[in-house]
Design a protein around this motif. Structure first.
Motif, PDB file in Angstrom:
ATOM      1  N   HIS A 122       0.545  -0.825  -0.387  1.00 32.70           N
ATOM      2  CA  HIS A 122       0.630   0.514  -0.059  1.00 32.70           C
ATOM      3  C   HIS A 122       0.707   1.831  -0.365  1.00 32.70           C
ATOM      4  CE1 HIS A 122      -3.739  -2.408   0.408  1.00 32.70           C
ATOM      5  NE2 HIS A 122      -3.609  -2.254   1.548  1.00 32.70           N
ATOM      6  N   ARG A 148      -0.654   3.689  -1.418  1.00 36.45           N
ATOM      7  CA  ARG A 148      -2.632   4.225  -0.593  1.00 36.45           C
ATOM      8  C   ARG A 148      -2.085   4.317   0.578  1.00 36.45           C
ATOM      9  NH1 ARG A 148      -2.794  -1.398  -4.564  1.00 36.45           N
ATOM     10  NH2 ARG A 148      -1.965  -2.016  -2.630  1.00 36.45           N
ATOM     11  N   TRP A 149      -2.122   4.911   1.079  1.00 33.41           N
ATOM     12  CA  TRP A 149      -2.408   5.641   2.747  1.00 33.41           C
ATOM     13  C   TRP A 149      -3.122   5.191   3.216  1.00 33.41           C
ATOM     14  CZ3 TRP A 149       3.378   5.928   2.636  1.00 33.41           C
ATOM     15  CH2 TRP A 149       3.930   6.673   1.465  1.00 33.41           C
ATOM     16  N   TYR A 150      -4.152   5.094   2.806  1.00 34.81           N
ATOM     17  CA  TYR A 150      -5.648   5.182   3.849  1.00 34.81           C
ATOM     18  C   TYR A 150      -5.055   3.609   4.327  1.00 34.81           C
ATOM     19  CZ  TYR A 150      -7.204   9.842   4.015  1.00 34.81           C
ATOM     20  OH  TYR A 150      -7.119  11.122   3.397  1.00 34.81           O
ATOM     21  N   GLN A 151      -5.096   2.655   3.830  1.00 32.69           N
ATOM     22  CA  GLN A 151      -4.719   1.290   3.122  1.00 32.69           C
ATOM     23  C   GLN A 151      -3.560   0.860   4.581  1.00 32.69           C
ATOM     24  OE1 GLN A 151      -5.640   3.420   0.977  1.00 32.69           O
ATOM     25  NE2 GLN A 151      -7.210   2.103  -0.033  1.00 32.69           N
ATOM     26  N   LEU A 192      -2.230   2.917   6.703  1.00 30.24           N
ATOM     27  CA  LEU A 192      -2.332   3.053   7.665  1.00 30.24           C
ATOM     28  C   LEU A 192      -3.090   1.561   8.422  1.00 30.24           C
ATOM     29  CD1 LEU A 192      -2.380   5.042   9.901  1.00 30.24           C
ATOM     30  CD2 LEU A 192      -3.964   6.548   9.460  1.00 30.24           C
ATOM     31  N   GLU A 193      -4.447   1.342   8.229  1.00 25.76           N
ATOM     32  CA  GLU A 193      -5.278   0.485   8.960  1.00 25.76           C
ATOM     33  C   GLU A 193      -4.233  -0.860   8.552  1.00 25.76           C
ATOM     34  OE1 GLU A 193      -8.128  -0.369   5.283  1.00 25.76           O
ATOM     35  OE2 GLU A 193      -9.130   1.517   6.631  1.00 25.76           O
ATOM     36  N   GLN A 222       0.546   7.493   8.817  1.00 24.79           N
ATOM     37  CA  GLN A 222      -0.137   8.551   9.418  1.00 24.79           C
ATOM     38  C   GLN A 222       0.506   9.944   8.933  1.00 24.79           C
ATOM     39  OE1 GLN A 222       0.231   9.474  13.318  1.00 24.79           O
ATOM     40  NE2 GLN A 222      -2.101   8.826  14.198  1.00 24.79           N
ATOM     41  N   VAL A 224      -1.008  10.563   4.872  1.00 26.91           N
ATOM     42  CA  VAL A 224      -2.154  10.636   5.323  1.00 26.91           C
ATOM     43  C   VAL A 224      -2.449  11.893   5.743  1.00 26.91           C
ATOM     44  CG1 VAL A 224      -4.914  10.327   6.197  1.00 26.91           C
ATOM     45  CG2 VAL A 224      -2.814   8.665   5.657  1.00 26.91           C
ATOM     46  N   ARG A 231      -4.545  15.484   3.483  1.00 28.39           N
ATOM     47  CA  ARG A 231      -5.767  16.176   3.767  1.00 28.39           C
ATOM     48  C   ARG A 231      -5.749  17.852   3.601  1.00 28.39           C
ATOM     49  NH1 ARG A 231      -7.255  12.716   9.361  1.00 28.39           N
ATOM     50  NH2 ARG A 231      -8.285  10.698   8.305  1.00 28.39           N
TER      51      ARG A 231
END
Length: 70
Positions: A27, A32-35, A37-38, A61, A64, A68
């Motif tokens: 990721h 794909r930073w959100y993924q 992070l998950e 993090q 992400v 934003r």
């Protein structure tokens, strides 16, 4: 996110064998930073206090947060 639940009783030295580790890295490598992070958040629950997981989680993090701000 792939559901690879592993028990907290595992030793931290098997981190690089955990599919979530490779998933998170993939990721990150594809932005794909959100993924990512998950994935690293899940790993943090399995390997609490692991410095490698913390480093990767912190980087994802930060990315992400930067996304934003754009």
């Amino acid at each position: 996110m792939v559901d690879y639940l592993e028990t907290p009783a595992e030793q931290p030295d098997d981190l690089e064998e955990n599919p979530l580790y490779f998933e998170g890295l993939e990721h990150m490598n594809t932005g794909r930073w959100y993924q990512a992070l998950e994935s690293f958040q899940a790993l943090n629950g399995i390997y609490p206090g692991n410095p490698e997981v913390k480093k990767l989680f912190d980087e994802a993090q930060m990315r992400v947060v930067l996304m934003r701000l754009k």
